[in-house]
Design an enzyme around this catalytic site. Sequence first.
Site, PDB file in Angstrom:
ATOM      1  N   HIS A 175       1.026  -1.037  -0.055  1.00 53.65           N
ATOM      2  CA  HIS A 175       0.149  -0.059  -0.236  1.00 53.65           C
ATOM      3  C   HIS A 175       1.287   1.155  -0.177  1.00 53.65           C
ATOM      4  O   HIS A 175       1.529   0.995   0.529  1.00 53.65           O
ATOM      5  CB  HIS A 175      -0.798  -0.044   1.150  1.00 53.65           C
ATOM      6  N   ARG A 220      -5.707  10.486  -0.099  1.00 54.21           N
ATOM      7  CA  ARG A 220      -5.935  10.915  -1.221  1.00 54.21           C
ATOM      8  C   ARG A 220      -7.501  11.086  -2.113  1.00 54.21           C
ATOM      9  O   ARG A 220      -7.359  12.243  -3.329  1.00 54.21           O
ATOM     10  CB  ARG A 220      -5.133   9.992  -1.953  1.00 54.21           C
TER      11      ARG A 220
END
Lengths: 264, 552
Positions: free
Chosen positions: B330, B350
């Site tokens: 990740h 994000r």
Amino acid sequence: MADKKKITQLAAGDRTIPPDGAKMIPFYLMGSEYLVPETLTIMKAVEYAGYQYIRGCGCRGGICGACATFYRFTGDYRLKAGLACQTVVGPGMIITQLPFFPANRPDYNLDNLDNTRGDLHAELRRLYPEVFKCIGCGTCTRTCPMDIDVMDYIALMKRGDLKGAAYKSFDCVMCGLCASRCPAQISQFTAAMFVRRLVGKYMLPKAGHLEKRIEEVKSGKYEKMLKKLSKMKPEELRKLYIEREREPDLAEPGVWMPEDKECL
Amino acid sequence: MSGYTGELKELIKKAEATRPHRVERARRGEHFSALTMEERERWLKRYHPDCKNEGRKKVGVGPNSGQAFPEEVSLLLESKSILDPESVILDNADYTTDVLIIGAGGAGTAAALAASENGSHVILSTKLRHGDSNTVMAEGGIQCADQECDSPYFHYLDVMGGGHFTNDPALASALTNDAPLTMGWLEELGMMFDKLPGGRMKVRHGGGTSRKRMHSAGDMAGAEIMRVLRDETRNRTNGINGIKVLEFSPAVELLTGKSGDVSGAILYNLETKEYYIVRAKAVIISTGGFGRLHIQGFPTTNHYGATADGIVIAYRAGAELRDMDSTQYHPTGAVYPEQNVGLLITEKVRGLGAQLLNVDGEEFSFALEPRDVESSCIIRECLEVQKGIPTPTGRLGVWLDSPMIDALHGEGTVRKELPAKHIQFRRYNIDISKEPLLVYPTLHYQNGGIKIGENGETAVKGLFAAGEVTGGVHGRNRLMGNSLLDVLVFGKRAGKGAAEYAKSIPGCSAPTLEHVKRFGRELKSAGVENPVTGPLLLPDYAPPHVKKRQWD
Ligand SMILES: Cc1cc2nc3c(=O)[nH]c(=O)nc-3n(C[C@H](O)[C@H](O)[C@H](O)COP(=O)(O)OP(=O)(O)OC[C@H]3O[C@@H](n4cnc5c(N)ncnc54)[C@H](O)[C@@H]3O)c2cc1C
Ligand code: SF4
Ligand code: SF4
Ligand code: FES
């Protein structure tokens, strides 16, 4: 910090790397003293002391509720509670974990609330009469490691504001700490679980667009499209992938439509 | 108290200095340009940890013999049984059931409910408590093409593109086609999705999606799914199609009949140290991933029990694996403070507009690249460009500029949309709505796994598998939100498949450990010296000074 040499190797792994010059502090695990570096979480301190968890450790990320812990500091009368994976040790901390606590959880059938003819609040009264015996002492709220106002969601349940109770209890990790301290013997978190499911099923409006899509899927509408894609050569598929339109970031849900509507 | 150190605070100022300009640009819809397909491939080859040759080892035995996997995986695939198969007496079963499910995360629990609904009696065995799993940790959300502008067709394209077209097309079709059915099922079970007042689902983009189809429940979609499914399981413990849950009882070996078909398993009570024999007509493996093997020393986001057990025991019984050399890092695991190392910072951060910045406060990548590409970008920025931010404990990271979220969407958005993250950092005196986070790639997801068909069936008769333990659905890279979907879609399919299979056979064949004996012989003839014992069951985090004194 101003070290300019090229860094190619990273400190990594999960075993604790005590920060440089970490101070060692005394920590009491169920009464036994161990010296551990400060800044560790209780969970990592227990492992640093040499224990391997079987119970009392699940996600290690503050969300499963397996690591409920009570603690005090020597010389301080106040009892505190927290999650072992999220709470930092301090000097003179005395801990015990509470990996399990018996809770009351009556079975029910969410699809069939005939007993009360679909009256959700009556259903709560039937299954969890003890909720209505809350004496408002606030111990649960003070105990909750997720900073949930437990007493308040119980109060909302009593009042019949199930939606309010559902949202207020939403962050619950079901650790059981509240129930372990309740003088009225309420299992707050199981009652809250029940209420959230009632609200999710019966009080939140259904998603109409989902319902429509389910019908379309059941009619087999997409099977042919998917079959066609499955059989495509990689180049063709890649082309479709690159050319696909992207829904703009700030578009309101359900408003934007693509140029290519053939495969919707 | 803690918070950021003085040095780090100084560096944050550089990020703050460039923020107003970056926010302006983001408002206009301008962003750092995404890499082209060619650049993506180049970046991946050069910087992705999967592409490093050191730390790999060929497996010498079993169906994938000759293939190179991460050393930690290969050693376990070549491990010897915890039991001595010659001396175990299998005459009396402690439990007999139609369907035995191993691993009670999302996939196992969905499978249990489906098998029960299809008339099977079910035993659901698990290593920790019911629901202590990777599923409970999923924060970002679950994908489903239910908007008008979307369809399983586009979902499929995104799944395949995200997986670099290495996915099994039949599995990707099943995944995207069943998604709406699965979401409807969750809604019926009383899951509280984030919805707009009229009932419309709130949806967002995720890395690699062409349409907004990430559905959420606060920032704890996985926990909400898990607790709802677990609660429903508890309502269904009775009757001939009841579900019996055995906690702290991991499977350590499968049982096979004369013809090699699976007919049960041996469970190990971690607390009393007893072994139990379970006879079953069908077995489903849903033990999740392998993050706790700490491949190449990376920290992990995974739960404590993610130790690849299912793969190890299935491999001995003859199940073939695929893509086991492919691991998902990740891009944004926390590297500061030390207590939060490895902690996942959901992609939602994000998705809501936070950008990735280097030590000079500059953007260096498009923030919503597919995960493997984004991870490569960060590793490149730190190790090649040397613009990472060093932490006091010798780690490196880049900034994830979370304060941008409030700047873009209004004060209070971070607290509202990311309550759990906000709390987890506030504990260490970091307010992520005002200060950025320090992140670096962390071991997150097992892309590969047991090869399955559309209904979870494996190469071994009577053995099914579902969830992260399987490979093929996502190919060599998974997009966020497709895994929760995967575990539910294929959990349900495997549950139904296993129940139907159980109905179709007269009874379970007499259990043996022949396959374990055979595997032991293969190890010997392949010259595997001193194999480790497997499955691993629990990781060991005792520090060196303790290990030294643990004399036996
Ligand atoms: C931090 C984090 C965030 C994530 N966020 C997202 C997201 O936003 N969206 C998304 O789609 N996906 C996300 N994922 C991925 C997703 O959550 C997992 O891939 C998925 O939930 C795996 O489900 P599973 O049922 O296959 O495995 P798990 O949920 O891990 O369940 C496996 C179970 O089997 C048990 N087990 C292990 N060994 C044995 C044994 N020998 N015997 C018996 N039981 C055993 C384990 O303890 C566990 O309970 C995330 C993962 C993590 C770790
Ligand atoms: S409400 Fe109770 S069970 Fe839930 S997190 Fe708080 S203390 Fe734990
Ligand atoms: S601890 Fe029990 S009695 Fe006290 S406020 Fe909470 S629910 Fe009520
Ligand atoms: S281990 Fe899951 S909450 Fe602490």
